[in-house]
Design an enzyme around this catalytic site. Structure first.
Site, PDB file in Angstrom:
ATOM      1  N   MET A   1      88.276  30.413  87.604  1.00 47.33           N
ATOM      2  CA  MET A   1      88.393  31.569  86.602  1.00 47.33           C
ATOM      3  C   MET A   1      89.422  32.427  87.227  1.00 47.33           C
ATOM      4  O   MET A   1      89.187  33.112  88.112  1.00 47.33           O
ATOM      5  CB  MET A   1      87.092  32.098  86.152  1.00 47.33           C
TER       6      MET A   1
ATOM      7  N   GLN B   1      92.336  24.558  92.894  1.00 42.85           N
ATOM      8  CA  GLN B   1      93.031  24.334  91.577  1.00 42.85           C
ATOM      9  C   GLN B   1      94.443  24.615  91.427  1.00 42.85           C
ATOM     10  O   GLN B   1      95.016  25.692  91.674  1.00 42.85           O
ATOM     11  CB  GLN B   1      92.417  24.938  90.298  1.00 42.85           C
TER      12      GLN B   1
ATOM     13  N   CYS C   1      94.112  25.415  80.909  1.00 43.38           N
ATOM     14  CA  CYS C   1      94.381  26.794  80.335  1.00 43.38           C
ATOM     15  C   CYS C   1      95.483  26.844  79.166  1.00 43.38           C
ATOM     16  O   CYS C   1      96.539  26.048  79.215  1.00 43.38           O
ATOM     17  CB  CYS C   1      95.133  27.310  81.665  1.00 43.38           C
TER      18      CYS C   1
ATOM     19  N   LYS D   1      90.996  18.752  85.535  1.00 46.05           N
ATOM     20  CA  LYS D   1      90.216  19.645  84.674  1.00 46.05           C
ATOM     21  C   LYS D   1      90.883  19.687  83.226  1.00 46.05           C
ATOM     22  O   LYS D   1      92.146  20.247  83.313  1.00 46.05           O
ATOM     23  CB  LYS D   1      89.792  20.899  85.215  1.00 46.05           C
TER      24      LYS D   1
ATOM     25  N   HIS E   1      86.140  20.006  79.553  1.00 47.06           N
ATOM     26  CA  HIS E   1      85.961  21.458  78.827  1.00 47.06           C
ATOM     27  C   HIS E   1      85.645  20.902  77.578  1.00 47.06           C
ATOM     28  O   HIS E   1      86.658  20.254  76.622  1.00 47.06           O
ATOM     29  CB  HIS E   1      86.981  22.476  78.983  1.00 47.06           C
TER      30      HIS E   1
ATOM     31  N   GLY F   1      80.898  28.660  84.209  1.00 48.88           N
ATOM     32  CA  GLY F   1      81.710  29.385  84.353  1.00 48.88           C
ATOM     33  C   GLY F   1      81.538  30.686  84.199  1.00 48.88           C
ATOM     34  O   GLY F   1      80.728  31.364  85.480  1.00 48.88           O
ATOM     35  N   ARG F   2      81.681  31.207  83.060  1.00 50.10           N
ATOM     36  CA  ARG F   2      81.459  32.913  82.797  1.00 50.10           C
ATOM     37  C   ARG F   2      79.813  33.330  83.259  1.00 50.10           C
ATOM     38  O   ARG F   2      79.625  34.298  83.677  1.00 50.10           O
ATOM     39  CB  ARG F   2      81.583  33.320  81.495  1.00 50.10           C
TER      40      ARG F   2
END
Length: 352
Positions: A33, A85, A115, A154, A186, A248-249
């Site tokens: 992130m 990454q 992204c 990813k 994702h 993640g978050r």
């Protein structure tokens, strides 16, 4: 006072050359992130879990090749297992950076194909590469030939204009044919025109069933699911259908949940660690960072979620927010903030 029981201790090396973990698992990982999964957050995360696989922020190949390579790749041995990454699309540059990843001791090198920001799109980085599976395959093949590290990708389940199941399968098959065996998916498409990166994390609907279907269709591949996962119950449900989960978050905003990862997903004994223990274990690392010129606020902002939902947690966050940015602020700010949270009498892991 509870005795410190850190999982790892600080190491003041400027870079870690030629050393990485012998064995690691992708059963549970913390997502890369931007601005969040810095070395300072990863050091906190590693106090809480030995086994969760951690990822760096995305680093572009241009930054590594033309910028301060050591600064971008600097990390502590305590952070292992750790994956780098990369953001990029030029096969030669990706190969060069994969070699750097191995040289600096990372455990895995991962290519960002997820992204959605305009800035990276303009440089042919991130989710826009979902529309160029041959280019991704070329880059992956070059990386695999350049390093002995595992090379992973990813990605999203699609992008606007290429969002069908057949499009996704074409992407998987071409990149797998180049040698990739691990896909971190994702479970949303990325909408490249009309939505901000933040909106792309919430607006496109989650399609977990698509990720499950990928594992069924390609059982020989390792499929890791990512996107909107918040609880261990959700993780266990996903693990019935995939090889691993990536948070993640939620892992960033409520890092204490990581304290139960090892016992829940890796069969390790329950740890006696407390939140207070975890923060005190970071003191040597924080002090070493301050001594090399890092501002306290660059470290402390990653600690704010540690007492999420706890009595005194708001006072802890407020004290740090009001004082860490001041000139000359040092470790004493963290120590004083910690005193505002009542310490449990017994070292008991709270519910994640």
């Amino acid at each position: 006072m509870t005795e410190n029981t850190p999982l790892h201790s600080a190491n003041n090396s400027s870079a870690v050359q030629g050393f990485h973990s012998e064995n690691f698992s992708r059963r549970f990982s913390v997502a890369p992130m931007m601005d969040w999964t810095t070395s300072h957050f990863r050091y906190l995360a590693r106090q809480l879990s030995r086994h969760a696989l951690l990822y760096t922020e995305m680093v572009t190949t241009g930054a590594l090749i033309h910028g301060d390579t050591e600064r971008f790749l600097r990390h502590e041995p305590a952070e292992y297992p750790l994956a780098l990454q990369l953001g990029g699309s030029d096969a030669g540059e990706l190969a060069h950076c994969a070699k750097l990843a191995e040289q600096f001791g990372f455990d895995e090198v991962n290519l960002n194909v997820g992204c959605p920001s305009d800035r990276v799109q303009n440089n042919m980085i991130g989710a826009c590469l979902m529309g160029h599976p041959d280019k991704v395959a070329e880059g992956v093949r070059a990386m695999i030939e350049a390093t002995s590290l595992p090379v992973t990708v990813k990605h999203r389940i699609g992008i606007d204009g290429r969002e069908s199941w057949d499009d996704l399968c074409e992407f998987i098959e071409k990149v797998a044919a180049a040698g990739c065996r691990t896909f971190i998916v994702h479970a949303r498409i990325a909408i490249l025109e009309g939505l901000s990166p933040k909106e792309n994390r919430d607006v496109p609907p989650l399609k977990y069933d698509w990720v499950y279907a990928l594992k069924q269709k390609y059982p020989h591949l390792e499929i890791i699911i990512n996107g909107g996962i918040k609880t261990f119950d959700e993780c266990n449900e996903h693990l019935q259908h995939t090889d691993g989960v990536m948070l993640g978050r939620e892992a960033y905003n409520n890092p204490w949940l990581l304290a139960s990862v090892d016992s829940t997903f890796f069969g390790s004994p329950e740890s006696p660690l407390t939140r207070h223990d975890a923060l005190r274990a970071m003191y040597p690392f924080i002090q070493s960072e301050l001594e090399r010129g890092v501002y306290l606020t660059h470290i402390s902002r990653h600690l704010l979620g540690l007492f999420h939902g706890q009595p005194g947690g708001r006072q802890f966050r407020r004290y740090i927010s009001e004082n860490a940015h001041k000139s000359g602020a040092g470790l004493e700010v963290i120590q004083t903030a910690l005193e505002k949270v009542r310490e449990p009498e017994a070292a008991v892991i709270a519910e994640a």
